[in-house]
Design an enzyme around this catalytic site. Structure first.
Site, PDB file in Angstrom:
ATOM      1  N   PRO A  88       0.811  -1.220   0.000  1.00 43.57           N
ATOM      2  CA  PRO A  88       0.000   0.000   0.000  1.00 43.57           C
ATOM      3  C   PRO A  88       0.847   1.273   0.000  1.00 43.57           C
ATOM      4  O   PRO A  88       0.327   2.350  -0.289  1.00 43.57           O
ATOM      5  CB  PRO A  88      -0.820  -0.114   1.301  1.00 43.57           C
ATOM      6  CG  PRO A  88      -0.771  -1.558   1.673  1.00 43.57           C
ATOM      7  CD  PRO A  88       0.552  -2.058   1.181  1.00 43.57           C
ATOM      8  N   GLU A 115       2.851  -8.163   8.528  1.00 42.79           N
ATOM      9  CA  GLU A 115       2.867  -6.687   8.468  1.00 42.79           C
ATOM     10  C   GLU A 115       3.840  -6.184   7.411  1.00 42.79           C
ATOM     11  O   GLU A 115       4.019  -4.973   7.274  1.00 42.79           O
ATOM     12  CB  GLU A 115       3.213  -6.090   9.835  1.00 42.79           C
ATOM     13  CG  GLU A 115       2.409  -6.652  11.013  1.00 42.79           C
ATOM     14  CD  GLU A 115       0.911  -6.625  10.778  1.00 42.79           C
ATOM     15  OE1 GLU A 115       0.376  -5.542  10.512  1.00 42.79           O
ATOM     16  OE2 GLU A 115       0.279  -7.702  10.871  1.00 42.79           O
ATOM     17  N   ARG A 153      -2.038  -9.394 -20.604  1.00 43.73           N
ATOM     18  CA  ARG A 153      -3.023  -9.218 -21.685  1.00 43.73           C
ATOM     19  C   ARG A 153      -2.587  -8.154 -22.701  1.00 43.73           C
ATOM     20  O   ARG A 153      -3.108  -8.121 -23.811  1.00 43.73           O
ATOM     21  CB  ARG A 153      -4.420  -8.927 -21.135  1.00 43.73           C
ATOM     22  CG  ARG A 153      -4.539  -7.667 -20.341  1.00 43.73           C
ATOM     23  CD  ARG A 153      -5.920  -7.536 -19.726  1.00 43.73           C
ATOM     24  NE  ARG A 153      -6.967  -7.364 -20.731  1.00 43.73           N
ATOM     25  CZ  ARG A 153      -7.129  -6.258 -21.466  1.00 43.73           C
ATOM     26  NH1 ARG A 153      -6.326  -5.221 -21.306  1.00 43.73           N
ATOM     27  NH2 ARG A 153      -8.098  -6.183 -22.353  1.00 43.73           N
ATOM     28  N   ASP A 168      -6.238  -1.175 -29.062  1.00 42.17           N
ATOM     29  CA  ASP A 168      -5.564  -0.112 -29.810  1.00 42.17           C
ATOM     30  C   ASP A 168      -6.488   1.067 -30.094  1.00 42.17           C
ATOM     31  O   ASP A 168      -6.027   2.130 -30.480  1.00 42.17           O
ATOM     32  CB  ASP A 168      -5.086  -0.640 -31.173  1.00 42.17           C
ATOM     33  CG  ASP A 168      -3.953  -1.634 -30.988  1.00 42.17           C
ATOM     34  OD1 ASP A 168      -3.330  -1.610 -29.919  1.00 42.17           O
ATOM     35  OD2 ASP A 168      -3.716  -2.416 -31.916  1.00 42.17           O
TER      36      ASP A 168
HETATM   37  C1  9WO Z   1      -0.922  -4.524   7.937  1.00 38.42           C
HETATM   38  C2  9WO Z   1      -1.328  -3.700   8.973  1.00 38.42           C
HETATM   39  C3  9WO Z   1      -1.914  -3.979  10.170  1.00 38.42           C
HETATM   40  C4  9WO Z   1      -2.232  -2.915  11.007  1.00 38.42           C
HETATM   41  C5  9WO Z   1      -1.980  -1.626  10.620  1.00 38.42           C
HETATM   42  C6  9WO Z   1      -1.405  -1.365   9.389  1.00 38.42           C
HETATM   43  C7  9WO Z   1      -1.085  -2.418   8.586  1.00 38.42           C
HETATM   44  N1  9WO Z   1      -0.539  -2.420   7.413  1.00 38.42           N
HETATM   45  C8  9WO Z   1      -0.415  -3.684   7.040  1.00 38.42           C
HETATM   46  C9  9WO Z   1       0.140  -4.013   5.785  1.00 38.42           C
HETATM   47  O1  9WO Z   1       0.429  -3.133   5.010  1.00 38.42           O
HETATM   48  N2  9WO Z   1       0.315  -5.334   5.541  1.00 38.42           N
HETATM   49  C10 9WO Z   1       0.780  -5.719   4.257  1.00 38.42           C
HETATM   50  C11 9WO Z   1      -0.042  -6.887   3.783  1.00 38.42           C
HETATM   51  C12 9WO Z   1       2.225  -6.067   4.210  1.00 38.42           C
HETATM   52  C13 9WO Z   1       2.606  -6.297   2.778  1.00 38.42           C
HETATM   53  C14 9WO Z   1       1.669  -7.277   2.083  1.00 38.42           C
HETATM   54  N3  9WO Z   1       0.295  -6.978   2.394  1.00 38.42           N
HETATM   55  C15 9WO Z   1      -0.439  -6.171   1.575  1.00 38.42           C
HETATM   56  C16 9WO Z   1      -0.127  -5.720   0.320  1.00 38.42           C
HETATM   57  N4  9WO Z   1      -1.615  -5.697   1.907  1.00 38.42           N
HETATM   58  N5  9WO Z   1      -2.069  -4.923   0.915  1.00 38.42           N
HETATM   59  C17 9WO Z   1      -1.191  -4.926  -0.069  1.00 38.42           C
HETATM   60  C18 9WO Z   1      -1.353  -4.166  -1.260  1.00 38.42           C
HETATM   61  C19 9WO Z   1      -0.406  -4.201  -2.253  1.00 38.42           C
HETATM   62  C20 9WO Z   1      -0.585  -3.439  -3.406  1.00 38.42           C
HETATM   63  N6  9WO Z   1      -1.678  -2.668  -3.525  1.00 38.42           N
HETATM   64  C21 9WO Z   1      -2.619  -2.634  -2.579  1.00 38.42           C
HETATM   65  C22 9WO Z   1      -2.479  -3.373  -1.422  1.00 38.42           C
END
Ligand code: 9WO
Length: 247
Positions: A88, A115, A153, A168
């Site tokens: 994220p 995490e 794709r 396209d």
């Molecule tokens: C877990 C968490 C728990 C409590 C407070 C904050 C927190 N953040 C996270 C977190 O970011 N966990 C991630 C889980 C760790 C990396 C993999 N995970 C993930 C990737 N969740 N969401 C994504 C992601 C990746 C790309 N685009 C959107 C979401």
């Protein structure tokens, strides 16, 4: 194009390997998918892949050693590939970014769990950090699959002729127009008559007008980033007038 994915849950990727357009592209060799499980590189009796965060707090962090060994194994087989981490905190990807990603010969994608991963591993290994949207998931696997779907794709040979032609066409940067199929009337509601007219020029103009109008209504931010030709502006003006008369 070659994808190497680092994931504790490689079975999730069967969704991509078994179904639809992407499965066919992989079977035809348009793209390759290789999976690397850090657990296979954990050397202790319990094959530990996570550990407690320094500084305390809830949750766990992916351990460096197994993840690094998996990355080294992937890199040995794909030395040209750049490394991306799905998180994220990454740069938000759009269709234009997917097209840029599709230009590379390969990518090593890290799908994190818990995490996340140790920041030093990001510093030393990760070339790009990508987000698919502003939400938190339980892992990076689904985002990795989203990126691979969007990118594969676009590769030559991945889609049938009709679909590639659509890719396209003018719809770049716009939302899609509405679609209809048989029967021509359902519960007294008819298909727009222009679509039954056989006038292909009129149909193209109608579809472009609908695409512009829906983008104006639903995603004005997309229109701000795109210039409109004279014809497009006229079709949008016509849509807006009709919309105002209707509403
Ligand atoms: C877990 C968490 C728990 C409590 C407070 C904050 C927190 N953040 C996270 C977190 O970011 N966990 C991630 C889980 C760790 C990396 C993999 N995970 C993930 C990737 N969740 N969401 C994504 C992601 C990746 C790309 N685009 C959107 C979401």
């Amino acid at each position: 194009m070659r994808f190497d994915v680092i994931s504790l849950f490689p079975a999730m990727f069967r969704a991509l390997e078994d179904e639809g357009v992407i499965a066919r592209a992989l079977a035809q060799g348009v793209a390759e998918l290789h999976l690397w499980n850090p657990r296979d590189y954990a050397l202790d009796p319990h094959r530990t892949v996570d550990d407690r965060p320094y500084g305390g707090g809830p949750g766990m962090v992916m351990k460096v050693a197994p993840l690094r060994s998996a990355l080294e194994a992937a890199r040995a087989e794909a030395p040209e590939s750049r490394v991306a981490y799905l998180s994220p905190q990454g740069r938000l990807l759009d269709q234009g970014e997917m097209a840029t990603i599709a230009q590379a010969s390969g990518w090593i994608l890290i799908a994190g769990r818990y995490e996340g991963i140790d920041e030093r591993l990001i510093d030393d290994w990760v070339d790009e950090e990508w987000s698919i949207g502003d939400y938190v998931l339980s892992g990076g696997e689904l985002p990795a699959m989203v990126v691979m779907d969007a990118v594969i794709r676009l590769l030559p040979g991945a889609l049938g002729h009709a679909d590639s032609a659509r890719e396209d066409s003018y719809v770049d940067g716009l939302l899609d127009h509405p679609h209809y199929t048989r029967p021509s009337e359902i519960d007294g509601r008819s298909v727009p008559s222009v679509l039954l007219s056989g006038d292909h020029g009129a149909i193209e103009r109608w579809r472009l007008g609908q695409a512009l109008g829906r983008t104006w209504l639903r995603r004005p931010d997309l229109l701000q980033r795109r210039s409109l030709s004279k014809v497009e502006q006229a079709l949008l003006d016509q849509f807006i007038l009709a919309h105002q008369d209707a509403g």
